[in-house]
Design an enzyme around this catalytic site. Structure first.
Site, PDB file in Angstrom:
ATOM      1  CG  ASP A  80      36.812  39.692  50.541  1.00  0.00           C
ATOM      2  OD1 ASP A  80      36.987  40.912  50.320  1.00  0.00           O
ATOM      3  OD2 ASP A  80      37.223  38.799  49.781  1.00  0.00           O
ATOM      4  CB  SER A  83      35.881  37.108  47.301  1.00  0.00           C
ATOM      5  OG  SER A  83      35.751  36.912  48.691  1.00  0.00           O
ATOM      6  CG  ASN A  85      33.340  31.163  46.182  1.00  0.00           C
ATOM      7  OD1 ASN A  85      33.707  31.840  45.220  1.00  0.00           O
ATOM      8  ND2 ASN A  85      32.604  30.080  46.062  1.00  0.00           N
ATOM      9  CD1 TRP A  87      37.652  30.877  50.567  1.00  0.00           C
ATOM     10  CD2 TRP A  87      38.842  29.980  52.244  1.00  0.00           C
ATOM     11  NE1 TRP A  87      38.801  31.613  50.738  1.00  0.00           N
ATOM     12  CE2 TRP A  87      39.547  31.088  51.744  1.00  0.00           C
ATOM     13  CE3 TRP A  87      39.403  29.238  53.291  1.00  0.00           C
ATOM     14  CZ2 TRP A  87      40.777  31.496  52.266  1.00  0.00           C
ATOM     15  CZ3 TRP A  87      40.630  29.646  53.827  1.00  0.00           C
ATOM     16  CH2 TRP A  87      41.293  30.767  53.299  1.00  0.00           C
ATOM     17  CE1 TYR A 123      42.775  34.802  47.321  1.00  0.00           C
ATOM     18  CE2 TYR A 123      43.147  32.443  47.582  1.00  0.00           C
ATOM     19  CZ  TYR A 123      42.374  33.563  47.811  1.00  0.00           C
ATOM     20  OH  TYR A 123      41.228  33.454  48.515  1.00  0.00           O
ATOM     21  CG  ASP A 284      38.190  44.168  48.385  1.00  0.00           C
ATOM     22  OD1 ASP A 284      37.622  43.521  49.284  1.00  0.00           O
ATOM     23  OD2 ASP A 284      39.146  43.722  47.727  1.00  0.00           O
ATOM     24  CB  THR A 287      41.826  45.391  49.566  1.00  0.00           C
ATOM     25  OG1 THR A 287      41.658  44.289  48.692  1.00  0.00           O
ATOM     26  CG2 THR A 287      43.121  46.101  49.210  1.00  0.00           C
TER      27      THR A 287
END
Ligand SMILES: *[C@@H]1O[C@H](CO)[C@@H](O)[C@H](O)[C@H]1NC(C)=O
Ligand SMILES: *[C@@H]1O[C@H](CO)[C@@H](O)[C@H](O)[C@H]1NC(C)=O
Length: 396
Positions: A80, A83, A85, A87, A123, A284, A287
């Site tokens: 992505d 963003s 991070n 996780w 979110y 992005d 998305t």
């Protein structure tokens, strides 16, 4: 420091130039089934009134494999660029939408190191919470020791999108500035507090250049029988010239954080739907749609003769229509997106892969998501803080 990194880089260069991470795409059928489920679930939640904001990740389509720990625990993650991070769900994830996903078990890894700092990401529909851990990350055949990532303990904020999603987590590829940890309700977010995997691959010299490129694949000749098409590919450490035609055209990053650039215009037949206040865009991969300011999107959809569904905010149009291209002009270069690129057939109707969404202050107006990136091979150059586009090859 710099010298060490250079030495390592040249050592690695001898063995491996480009690292390729295969990316899978969900089929359009799955995408539509997922969409219906998300829309139905949202309609029952009665949280938002009017438009249902479809979260970025609820319609995420491209994902690939990483592993964490020793021995390796495998996860499918969204690569992505929106963003920063990394996780995955942790073993103790308590929310029901974690079921069905593999979860990370720190006790099964000999490389695990406790960290414990709170991680909380917001979110539209709620928060995802967890804590930071440290372990060995493997991505694209590269082993990155001591990577900090988040173990999610409550993913309810991701809603049904995570439950039905094919991905188990997210690997953010934006700039370090966007990586957060901390608790927004207790001391606030600490931006830039987690060194990103890609930033570390570059700074430790595991890749030659701080450049990665996205090829999202294309349709196979047997379309529509095969709606998945050729697999996509994320290239770490450079550019794969086999995936595009013509030359790359670069645009500088206007603000490092997101992969944020300035567009000249977003138009149809010479009508520009962007305004002086909304010319900032982010590129992005997480998305799937083309996202724009709500007013601009309404006007654009209107120009295409599409109707907005008040229940979901989606735009629908009869499939028979011969619709014009959308032109996105960036640094003087026109990038066209045709109706084949921006429409998705769902039975007798077609859905526009476009969404109106207020992205907040600072002039951020548009998200150039997969709709755009499928057509244009995209190079993300962290060293020179620029983004490059070229026409992606339809197939290989
Ligand atoms: C957890 O990781 C963050 C990010 O690297 C670091 O700043 C922090 O000191 C670590 N905390 C502990 C307790 O190791
Ligand atoms: C679709 O085509 C791709 C590329 O040739 C192939 O890898 C994939 O297995 C095909 N899928 C189906 C369902 O035929």
């Amino acid at each position: 420091m710099k010298f060490t990194a250079l030495c390592l880089a040249s050592m690695v260069a001898a063995s491996s130039a480009l690292l390729r991470v295969p990316m899978k795409k969900r089929s359009d059928e799955e995408f539509l089934a997922n969409r219906r489920e998300v829309v139905a679930a949202r309609a029952n939640q009665l949280t938002d009134t009017g438009d249902v904001v479809i979260n970025n990740y609820e319609n995420a389509q491209y994902y690939g494999e990483i592993s964490l720990g020793s021995p390796a625990q495998n996860f499918e993650v969204i690569f992505d660029t929106g963003s920063a991070n990394l996780w995955v769900a942790g073993k103790d994830c308590s929310s029901t939408n974690c079921k069905g996903h593999p979860t990370y078990d720190s006790s099964a890894s000999s490389d695990y190191v406790v960290n414990g700092t709170t991680f909380d990401i917001e979110y539209g529909s709620g928060a995802c919470t967890g804590f930071l851990s440290q372990d060995t990350l493997n991505v694209g055949g590269l082993t990155l020791p001591e990577q900090i990532f988040a173990e999610i303990t409550d993913a309810s904020g991701m809603g049904v999108g995570y439950k039905v999603g094919k991905f188990d987590g997210i690997l953010g590829l934006a700039f370090d500035e966007l990586a957060v940890c901390g608790d927004p309700n207790d001391g606030g977010y600490i931006p830039g507090c987690v060194p990103t995997p890609f930033g570390r691959l570059a700074s430790t010299g595991l890749i030659d250049e701080a450049v990665f490129s996205f090829y999202l694949g294309g349709l196979t000749p047997d379309f529509p029988a095969n709606m998945t098409g050729f697999p996509g590919e994320l290239t770490l450490g450079g550019i794969d010239e086999d995936h595009y035609t013509g030359d790359l055209a670069y645009v500088p990053v206007s603000k490092a954080g997101y992969w944020q650039i300035t567009v000249d215009s977003v138009g149809i037949d010479g009508t520009d739907f962007s305004t002086a206040d909304t010319r900032e865009a982010i590129v992005d991969s997480g998305t799937s749609m083309l996202v724009g300011p709500p007013d601009a999107m309404d006007q654009l959809a209107d120009k295409l003769g599409a109707k907005k569904m008040s229940s979901t905010g989606e735009y629908v149009v009869g499939c028979h229509k011969d619709l014009p291209d959308i032109e996105v002009t960036i640094a003087g270069v026109d990038y066209s997106i045709s109706s084949d690129d921006y429409m998705l057939k769902d039975g007798p109707i077609c859905i526009l892969l476009m969404l109106g969404m207020d992205l907040g202050p600072e002039g951020l107006g548009w998200i150039l998501g997969d709709v755009f990136m499928r057509k244009y091979y995209t190079v993300f150059d962290m060293d020179q803080e620029r983004v490059g586009f070229a026409l992606a090859k339809a197939s290989e």
